[in-house]
Design an enzyme around this catalytic site. Sequence first.
Site, PDB file in Angstrom:
ATOM      1  N   GLU A  28       0.843  -1.188   0.000  1.00 18.35           N
ATOM      2  CA  GLU A  28       0.000   0.000   0.000  1.00 18.35           C
ATOM      3  C   GLU A  28       0.879   1.239   0.000  1.00 18.35           C
ATOM      4  O   GLU A  28       0.388   2.352   0.144  1.00 18.35           O
ATOM      5  CB  GLU A  28      -0.949  -0.013   1.191  1.00 18.35           C
ATOM      6  CG  GLU A  28      -0.254  -0.131   2.534  1.00 18.35           C
ATOM      7  CD  GLU A  28      -1.246  -0.222   3.677  1.00 18.35           C
ATOM      8  OE1 GLU A  28      -1.384  -1.316   4.221  1.00 18.35           O
ATOM      9  OE2 GLU A  28      -1.881   0.793   4.020  1.00 18.35           O
TER      10      GLU A  28
ATOM     11  N   CYS B 192      -3.479  -3.625   4.265  1.00 14.52           N
ATOM     12  CA  CYS B 192      -2.613  -4.722   4.748  1.00 14.52           C
ATOM     13  C   CYS B 192      -3.019  -6.093   4.233  1.00 14.52           C
ATOM     14  O   CYS B 192      -2.388  -7.096   4.574  1.00 14.52           O
ATOM     15  CB  CYS B 192      -2.609  -4.740   6.269  1.00 14.52           C
ATOM     16  SG  CYS B 192      -1.970  -3.220   6.965  1.00 14.52           S
TER      17      CYS B 192
ATOM     18  N   HIS C 256      -3.206 -10.399  11.664  1.00  9.00           N
ATOM     19  CA  HIS C 256      -2.552  -9.166  11.232  1.00  9.00           C
ATOM     20  C   HIS C 256      -2.138  -8.409  12.496  1.00  9.00           C
ATOM     21  O   HIS C 256      -2.928  -8.283  13.441  1.00  9.00           O
ATOM     22  CB  HIS C 256      -3.508  -8.332  10.373  1.00  9.00           C
ATOM     23  CG  HIS C 256      -2.977  -6.955  10.123  1.00  9.00           C
ATOM     24  ND1 HIS C 256      -1.728  -6.744   9.589  1.00  9.00           N
ATOM     25  CD2 HIS C 256      -3.483  -5.718  10.380  1.00  9.00           C
ATOM     26  CE1 HIS C 256      -1.500  -5.441   9.519  1.00  9.00           C
ATOM     27  NE2 HIS C 256      -2.554  -4.800   9.987  1.00  9.00           N
TER      28      HIS C 256
HETATM   29  P1  HMG Z   1      -4.211   5.765  21.664  1.00  5.27           P
HETATM   30  O1  HMG Z   1      -5.478   6.507  21.855  1.00  5.27           O
HETATM   31  O2  HMG Z   1      -2.955   6.550  21.619  1.00  5.27           O
HETATM   32  O3  HMG Z   1      -3.969   4.683  22.802  1.00  5.27           O
HETATM   33  O4  HMG Z   1      -4.381   4.921  20.320  1.00  5.27           O
HETATM   34  P2  HMG Z   1      -4.982   4.096  23.888  1.00  5.27           P
HETATM   35  O5  HMG Z   1      -5.392   5.162  24.857  1.00  5.27           O
HETATM   36  O6  HMG Z   1      -6.061   3.330  23.212  1.00  5.27           O
HETATM   37  O7  HMG Z   1      -3.990   3.103  24.630  1.00  5.27           O
HETATM   38  C1  HMG Z   1      -3.496   1.981  23.953  1.00  5.27           C
HETATM   39  C2  HMG Z   1      -3.377   0.864  24.998  1.00  5.27           C
HETATM   40  O8  HMG Z   1      -2.369   1.210  25.937  1.00  5.27           O
HETATM   41  C3  HMG Z   1      -4.636   0.640  25.798  1.00  5.27           C
HETATM   42  O9  HMG Z   1      -4.733  -0.762  26.030  1.00  5.27           O
HETATM   43  C4  HMG Z   1      -4.359   1.377  27.112  1.00  5.27           C
HETATM   44  O10 HMG Z   1      -5.103   0.874  28.212  1.00  5.27           O
HETATM   45  C5  HMG Z   1      -2.884   1.094  27.273  1.00  5.27           C
HETATM   46  P3  HMG Z   1      -6.145  -1.518  25.738  1.00  5.27           P
HETATM   47  O11 HMG Z   1      -7.138  -0.856  26.602  1.00  5.27           O
HETATM   48  O12 HMG Z   1      -6.454  -1.306  24.292  1.00  5.27           O
HETATM   49  O13 HMG Z   1      -5.876  -2.926  26.078  1.00  5.27           O
HETATM   50  N1  HMG Z   1      -2.169   2.047  28.120  1.00  5.27           N
HETATM   51  C6  HMG Z   1      -1.217   1.692  28.990  1.00  5.27           C
HETATM   52  N2  HMG Z   1      -0.727   0.484  29.341  1.00  5.27           N
HETATM   53  C7  HMG Z   1       0.268   0.453  30.286  1.00  5.27           C
HETATM   54  N3  HMG Z   1       0.754   1.571  30.891  1.00  5.27           N
HETATM   55  C8  HMG Z   1       0.289   2.792  30.562  1.00  5.27           C
HETATM   56  C9  HMG Z   1      -0.740   2.886  29.585  1.00  5.27           C
HETATM   57  N4  HMG Z   1      -1.429   3.921  29.024  1.00  5.27           N
HETATM   58  C10 HMG Z   1      -2.285   3.391  28.121  1.00  5.27           C
HETATM   59  N5  HMG Z   1       0.788   3.884  31.162  1.00  5.27           N
HETATM   60  C11 HMG Z   1      -4.111   3.378  18.545  1.00  5.27           C
HETATM   61  C12 HMG Z   1      -3.858   3.645  20.017  1.00  5.27           C
HETATM   62  C13 HMG Z   1      -3.696   1.949  18.235  1.00  5.27           C
HETATM   63  C14 HMG Z   1      -5.607   3.521  18.227  1.00  5.27           C
HETATM   64  C15 HMG Z   1      -3.283   4.389  17.704  1.00  5.27           C
HETATM   65  O14 HMG Z   1      -1.911   4.148  17.901  1.00  5.27           O
HETATM   66  C16 HMG Z   1      -3.584   4.342  16.210  1.00  5.27           C
HETATM   67  O15 HMG Z   1      -4.455   5.052  15.731  1.00  5.27           O
HETATM   68  N6  HMG Z   1      -2.831   3.501  15.405  1.00  5.27           N
HETATM   69  C17 HMG Z   1      -3.030   3.373  13.981  1.00  5.27           C
HETATM   70  C18 HMG Z   1      -4.275   2.561  13.615  1.00  5.27           C
HETATM   71  C19 HMG Z   1      -4.133   1.088  13.943  1.00  5.27           C
HETATM   72  O16 HMG Z   1      -3.054   0.558  14.128  1.00  5.27           O
HETATM   73  N7  HMG Z   1      -5.286   0.354  13.937  1.00  5.27           N
HETATM   74  C20 HMG Z   1      -5.300  -1.063  14.200  1.00  5.27           C
HETATM   75  C21 HMG Z   1      -6.499  -1.778  13.577  1.00  5.27           C
HETATM   76  S1  HMG Z   1      -6.663  -1.403  11.814  1.00  5.27           S
HETATM   77  C22 HMG Z   1      -5.356  -2.309  11.090  1.00  5.27           C
HETATM   78  O17 HMG Z   1      -4.791  -3.141  11.710  1.00  5.27           O
HETATM   79  C23 HMG Z   1      -4.979  -1.952   9.698  1.00  5.27           C
HETATM   80  C24 HMG Z   1      -3.692  -1.180   9.534  1.00  5.27           C
HETATM   81  O18 HMG Z   1      -2.573  -2.029   9.717  1.00  5.27           O
HETATM   82  C25 HMG Z   1      -3.643  -0.502   8.160  1.00  5.27           C
HETATM   83  C26 HMG Z   1      -3.827  -1.366   6.933  1.00  5.27           C
HETATM   84  O19 HMG Z   1      -4.666  -2.249   6.841  1.00  5.27           O
HETATM   85  O20 HMG Z   1      -3.157  -1.038   5.961  1.00  5.27           O
HETATM   86  C27 HMG Z   1      -3.567  -0.067  10.550  1.00  5.27           C
END
Ligand code: HMG
Length: 424
Positions: free
Chosen positions: A90, A122, A251
């Site tokens: 991609e 992906c 993935h």
């Molecule tokens: P965010 O809002 O920065 O993080 O976004 P959060 O608040 O959701 O925290 C992440 C995790 O860390 C949570 O765990 C928190 O509790 C934990 P969960 O509740 O989910 O189990 N946390 C902590 N843990 C320990 N100590 C701490 C602490 N603070 C928080 N102090 C997000 C995270 C992944 C959404 C962001 O990074 C993002 O937008 N990433 C890009 C999109 C993405 O990867 N999506 C995944 C699904 S889509 C996909 O896989 C396709 C893709 O690969 C693209 C394609 O297909 O080409 C992306």
Amino acid sequence: MGAKGTDVSRNVGIDAMAFHGPHCYLEMADLANVRGVDPNKYIHGLGQRQMAVATPCEDTVTMATVAAYRALKRFDIDPGEIGTLIVGTETGVDHSKPVAVYVHDMLGLAPNCRTFETKHACYGAMAGLTSAMDWISAGRARGRKALIVASDIARYGLKTAGEPTQGAGAVAMIVGEKPRLLQLDPDTFGDYTRQVMDFWRPLYSKYAFADGHYSIDCYLDAFTGAWGDACENAGTWDRLRLDQLAACFYHVPFVKMARKAHHRHCETEWGDTVTGDDEKMVQLKASYDRQVAPWLELNSVIGNIYTGSMFLSLMDYLRKAEPAGGERLSLFSYGSGCGAAFGTGVVTDSATRYAANIDPAEHLARRKRLDIERYEQLITASETADHNEAPYPDPADWDLGPGLYFVGTRNHIREYTGSASDTL
Ligand code: HMG
């Protein structure tokens, strides 16, 4: 062959695999510190320890070519045996010209090798893999093999929510009859497609846009859809049940996502929601610790490589698990937008013999650690490095050793220096 209690009638699958990624990486703790985030969020919350970062001289073409060269060389396959080349990406380098045709040229493949690029976020390489499986099963290969390469640079931009989920790298897979690593079981494959705006990259942007939390929901719904279709296609649960699977690969945009996916996998199979700390949760955790967690090490130090991410977990398994042969593995690929597939394959009796051929440990040990200042310079330099007549991106500026590198666009034509065989 030794599939446990199953009949896999068509003998098509993955015969060879290799990885190549960037020469530089970032420690997630360094990134967290400079962004004012608790490092535990990246390391435990997302599950990422390090992140591969491509320099302006490393692109989708160079990574794909070196990974493919390595797969051919380490598995002693003559390039003349390749009858189809598909690059899933991609992060292509041209709106029209496929990355695959550069790779075809750099590897010296035959002119009658069918060559093209697949794009569906992906899911692109899984689409390539299943097309190769169909091409061979239909008898069109006439004894030749297919080369499938997943190659991508995942970039969301500095200081974005997606920044800690970046990465880069390429996984090459050679698919053929009588495979040495993994026999695919076509009857256990299922598909899912739905138009959603969870993650996308408009033509005018170098960076992806993501509705991060929504994208997680879309991914999990796609799992349920693809798994359901696979069950229907298989006509029986025998080959898909969790207790039949030695390992489950998903993935992996970040390691924690595989945990969420496995949670959904268990819930879907059990037909029950699992929360709190009851007996089902204990069972779920044990299943995750055995079938998923041990095979996420490469993902945790490389990051999201988009279309190759799930295959990194498979490589981790094949390099470490010492399977005897006959183990059934599940594969779930998700591409935002969205498209997904779930299927299974059976490890061959010979796979363990090739563990060292697959292992990217040497390459990873040679990577250079970036400090934050250098990382930010690198990201900024990459924004314009491929613009026509832009200053020459020089591998020496990034302290890169011998290898195949992108060195700029002259007269609207991309230029490369070195070759895959130079790369350490
Ligand atoms: P965010 O809002 O920065 O993080 O976004 P959060 O608040 O959701 O925290 C992440 C995790 O860390 C949570 O765990 C928190 O509790 C934990 P969960 O509740 O989910 O189990 N946390 C902590 N843990 C320990 N100590 C701490 C602490 N603070 C928080 N102090 C997000 C995270 C992944 C959404 C962001 O990074 C993002 O937008 N990433 C890009 C999109 C993405 O990867 N999506 C995944 C699904 S889509 C996909 O896989 C396709 C893709 O690969 C693209 C394609 O297909 O080409 C992306």
